[in-house]
Design an enzyme around this catalytic site. Structure first.
Site, PDB file in Angstrom:
ATOM      1  N   THR A   1       4.343   2.668   5.336  1.00 53.62           N
ATOM      2  CA  THR A   1       2.957   2.205   5.466  1.00 53.62           C
ATOM      3  C   THR A   1       2.235   3.098   6.457  1.00 53.62           C
ATOM      4  O   THR A   1       2.819   3.488   7.474  1.00 53.62           O
ATOM      5  CB  THR A   1       2.873   0.733   5.941  1.00 53.62           C
TER       6      THR A   1
ATOM      7  N   ASP B   1       2.562  -0.534  11.768  1.00 58.48           N
ATOM      8  CA  ASP B   1       2.446  -1.886  12.330  1.00 58.48           C
ATOM      9  C   ASP B   1       3.781  -2.623  12.414  1.00 58.48           C
ATOM     10  O   ASP B   1       3.809  -3.839  12.536  1.00 58.48           O
ATOM     11  CB  ASP B   1       1.450  -2.710  11.485  1.00 58.48           C
TER      12      ASP B   1
ATOM     13  N   ARG C   1       0.823  -5.003  -5.686  1.00 53.43           N
ATOM     14  CA  ARG C   1       0.987  -6.222  -4.900  1.00 53.43           C
ATOM     15  C   ARG C   1       1.213  -7.341  -5.909  1.00 53.43           C
ATOM     16  O   ARG C   1       0.432  -7.540  -6.825  1.00 53.43           O
ATOM     17  CB  ARG C   1      -0.254  -6.465  -4.026  1.00 53.43           C
TER      18      ARG C   1
ATOM     19  N   ASP D   1       0.020   2.186   8.384  1.00 55.19           N
ATOM     20  CA  ASP D   1      -0.505   1.387   9.502  1.00 55.19           C
ATOM     21  C   ASP D   1       0.311   1.491  10.794  1.00 55.19           C
ATOM     22  O   ASP D   1      -0.190   1.181  11.867  1.00 55.19           O
ATOM     23  CB  ASP D   1      -0.586  -0.094   9.098  1.00 55.19           C
TER      24      ASP D   1
ATOM     25  N   ASP E   1       5.902  -5.020   6.006  1.00 51.56           N
ATOM     26  CA  ASP E   1       6.552  -6.295   6.363  1.00 51.56           C
ATOM     27  C   ASP E   1       6.564  -7.302   5.207  1.00 51.56           C
ATOM     28  O   ASP E   1       7.541  -8.030   5.024  1.00 51.56           O
ATOM     29  CB  ASP E   1       5.923  -6.898   7.624  1.00 51.56           C
TER      30      ASP E   1
ATOM     31  N   ARG F   1      -5.387  -2.117   9.148  1.00 49.41           N
ATOM     32  CA  ARG F   1      -5.355  -3.583   9.038  1.00 49.41           C
ATOM     33  C   ARG F   1      -5.477  -4.206  10.430  1.00 49.41           C
ATOM     34  O   ARG F   1      -6.453  -3.977  11.102  1.00 49.41           O
ATOM     35  CB  ARG F   1      -4.079  -4.028   8.322  1.00 49.41           C
TER      36      ARG F   1
ATOM     37  N   GLY G   1       0.829  -1.208   0.000  1.00 50.78           N
ATOM     38  CA  GLY G   1       0.000   0.000   0.000  1.00 50.78           C
ATOM     39  C   GLY G   1       0.860   1.253   0.000  1.00 50.78           C
ATOM     40  O   GLY G   1       1.859   1.320   0.706  1.00 50.78           O
TER      41      GLY G   1
HETATM   42  P1  ADP Z   1       3.314  -4.590   2.806  1.00 52.56           P
HETATM   43  O1  ADP Z   1       4.668  -4.571   2.231  1.00 52.56           O
HETATM   44  O2  ADP Z   1       2.757  -3.198   3.012  1.00 52.56           O
HETATM   45  O3  ADP Z   1       3.218  -5.470   4.040  1.00 52.56           O
HETATM   46  P2  ADP Z   1       2.034  -6.693   1.293  1.00 52.56           P
HETATM   47  O4  ADP Z   1       1.930  -7.628   2.454  1.00 52.56           O
HETATM   48  O5  ADP Z   1       0.880  -6.614   0.355  1.00 52.56           O
HETATM   49  O6  ADP Z   1       2.293  -5.191   1.731  1.00 52.56           O
HETATM   50  O7  ADP Z   1       3.358  -7.119   0.490  1.00 52.56           O
HETATM   51  C1  ADP Z   1       3.772  -6.370  -0.640  1.00 52.56           C
HETATM   52  C2  ADP Z   1       4.408  -7.289  -1.634  1.00 52.56           C
HETATM   53  O8  ADP Z   1       5.566  -7.917  -1.051  1.00 52.56           O
HETATM   54  C3  ADP Z   1       3.554  -8.470  -2.088  1.00 52.56           C
HETATM   55  O9  ADP Z   1       2.636  -8.104  -3.092  1.00 52.56           O
HETATM   56  C4  ADP Z   1       4.610  -9.404  -2.628  1.00 52.56           C
HETATM   57  O10 ADP Z   1       5.050  -8.979  -3.890  1.00 52.56           O
HETATM   58  C5  ADP Z   1       5.746  -9.204  -1.614  1.00 52.56           C
HETATM   59  N1  ADP Z   1       5.656 -10.227  -0.570  1.00 52.56           N
HETATM   60  C6  ADP Z   1       4.830 -10.270   0.490  1.00 52.56           C
HETATM   61  N2  ADP Z   1       5.011 -11.392   1.220  1.00 52.56           N
HETATM   62  C7  ADP Z   1       5.976 -12.096   0.596  1.00 52.56           C
HETATM   63  C8  ADP Z   1       6.613 -13.364   0.846  1.00 52.56           C
HETATM   64  N3  ADP Z   1       6.276 -14.122   1.891  1.00 52.56           N
HETATM   65  N4  ADP Z   1       7.553 -13.775  -0.021  1.00 52.56           N
HETATM   66  C9  ADP Z   1       7.917 -13.015  -1.083  1.00 52.56           C
HETATM   67  N5  ADP Z   1       7.360 -11.819  -1.365  1.00 52.56           N
HETATM   68  C10 ADP Z   1       6.403 -11.361  -0.550  1.00 52.56           C
HETATM   69  O1  F6P Z   2      -1.574  -1.326   4.614  1.00 54.73           O
HETATM   70  C1  F6P Z   2      -2.200  -0.122   4.279  1.00 54.73           C
HETATM   71  C2  F6P Z   2      -3.692  -0.328   4.091  1.00 54.73           C
HETATM   72  O2  F6P Z   2      -4.265   0.912   3.727  1.00 54.73           O
HETATM   73  C3  F6P Z   2      -4.419  -0.928   5.293  1.00 54.73           C
HETATM   74  O3  F6P Z   2      -4.663   0.008   6.307  1.00 54.73           O
HETATM   75  C4  F6P Z   2      -5.665  -1.461   4.634  1.00 54.73           C
HETATM   76  O4  F6P Z   2      -6.176  -2.553   5.366  1.00 54.73           O
HETATM   77  C5  F6P Z   2      -5.164  -1.921   3.281  1.00 54.73           C
HETATM   78  O5  F6P Z   2      -3.922  -1.261   3.048  1.00 54.73           O
HETATM   79  C6  F6P Z   2      -6.086  -1.610   2.134  1.00 54.73           C
HETATM   80  O6  F6P Z   2      -5.527  -2.162   0.991  1.00 54.73           O
HETATM   81  P1  F6P Z   2      -6.048  -1.834  -0.488  1.00 54.73           P
HETATM   82  O7  F6P Z   2      -5.533  -0.477  -0.856  1.00 54.73           O
HETATM   83  O8  F6P Z   2      -5.436  -2.912  -1.312  1.00 54.73           O
HETATM   84  O9  F6P Z   2      -7.532  -1.857  -0.440  1.00 54.73           O
END
Ligand code: ADP
Ligand code: F6P
Length: 319
Positions: A126, A130, A72, A128, A103, A172, A11
């Site tokens: 982010t 978090d 993503r 969040d 993360d 989240r 995000g």
């Molecule tokens: P954030 O980075 O804000 O936590 P996401 O959890 O959606 O957001 O992760 C962002 C991107 O990081 C995912 O779309 C994917 O490309 C990569 N990613 C997330 N988890 C993994 C994982 N376990 N292994 C490899 N790539 C990952």
């Molecule tokens: O991680 C940032 C965030 O805005 C969260 O607060 C929320 O749950 C999520 O992303 C929303 O994701 P999307 O933009 O994919 O709807």
């Protein structure tokens, strides 16, 4: 280290552009070549990589969103996909990668380093807040200020009509946006995923507030805190008060970054570049006790995020 790349992932968050600018300008100042990757890991896999110069990042410090775009990319969980991504970096002679995200993005970065030998450093981006290893993530402060603006407006109209306002905020599984905006916005109730609550207690407190002449009640509801529709249907019956739900949604993800987020962006960007120049990998930068830090990704992600009980306790005594 002669060439580095930057991407934004997950995000988006206000301040990402300011961080991209800081990375690019710091790296250029130290004589590195800098590349931007569009659309996060998706763009890395599809070779959407382009060279950046000082001009590429002019006039973006004040803009929300990310000029590199974000995505993503679920396929990045597959080792063969990560190999394609690393091969694309190697074709450009890029040895270091700065990943701005949360993360999930950090986990992907670590795998890229461990499996493919790309040096990686993460910047926490982010709204969040978090990630437990850092006091603040990039974008959180701006998001909370956006929520405060909404609380102020909603308080005006709720008071005129003697209503209850439920304001649903993002985060989240993390209650920080709700907690910080609730305290600073003077909310009567803050509902977060980390702390259980009982609708009966809330209704009782609202009835007491009504009896002592309070004209409005504001409930900040974090998106991970359960079933908001249930509260919306129960409260009017239990209090006799008209109750309105406002879901703030993606408005919290945009907007011009605050001074605090721009300063974090400058400090995080500079530190991330320094870490790569130093030849390190699997690091994340952060902010602890008013100082910039960097630490190992695995250690950082292993720290469990908890709600700040002291702040929550303060909140319950100020309404
Ligand atoms: P954030 O980075 O804000 O936590 P996401 O959890 O959606 O957001 O992760 C962002 C991107 O990081 C995912 O779309 C994917 O490309 C990569 N990613 C997330 N988890 C993994 C994982 N376990 N292994 C490899 N790539 C990952
Ligand atoms: O991680 C940032 C965030 O805005 C969260 O607060 C929320 O749950 C999520 O992303 C929303 O994701 P999307 O933009 O994919 O709807």
């Amino acid at each position: 280290m002669k060439k580095i790349a930057i991407l934004t992932s997950g995000g988006d968050a206000p301040g990402m552009n300011a961080a991209i600018r800081a990375c690019v300008r710091r790296a250029l100042n130290f004589g590195l070549e800098v590349y931007g990757v569009e659309r996060g890991y998706e763009g890395l896999v599809n070779n959407e990589i382009f060279q950046m110069n000082s001009q590429s990042v002019c006039d973006i410090i004040q803009r929300g969103g990310t000029i590199l775009k974000s995505a993503r990319c679920l396929d990045f969980k597959l080792p063969e996909v990560r190999k394609t991504a690393a091969d694309n970096l190697k074709k450009h002679g890029i040895e270091g990668l700065i990943v701005i995200g949360g993360d999930g993005s950090f986990t992907g970065a670590k795998l890229l380093s461990d499996e493919q030998g790309i040096n990686v450093v993460g910047i926490p981006g982010t709204i969040d807040n978090d990630l437990a290893y850092t006091d603040f993530t990039l974008g959180f402060d701006t998001a909370v200020n956006t929520v405060l603006w909404a609380i102020n407006s909603l308080r005006d109209t709720m008071t005129s009509h003697e209503r209850v306002s439920i304001i649903k905020v993002m985060g989240r599984h993390c209650g920080d946006i709700a907690l910080y905006s609730g305290i600073c916005g003077g909310a009567e109730f803050i509902l977060v995923p980390e702390i259980p609550y009982d609708i009966k207690d809330i209704a009782e407190a609202i009835n007491k507030n009504k009896a002592r002449g309070k004209l409005s009640n504001i409930i900040i509801f974090a998106e991970g805190a359960g079933d908001v529709d249930k509260i919306l249907s129960c409260l009017p019956v239990m209090t006799g008060l008209d109750t309105k739900l406002t879901t703030l949604g993606h408005i919290q993800r945009g907007g011009t970054p605050t001074m605090f987020d721009r300063m974090l962006a400058a400090r995080f960007g500079a530190r991330a570049v320094d870490v790569l120049i130093d030849g390190q990998t699997n690091r994340v930068v952060g902010y602890k006790n008013n100082a910039t830090i960097d630490m190992n990704i695995t250690e950082a992600l292993a720290i469990k995020k908890e709600i700040n009980r002291e702040l929550y306790d303060i909140a319950t005594t100020l309404c």
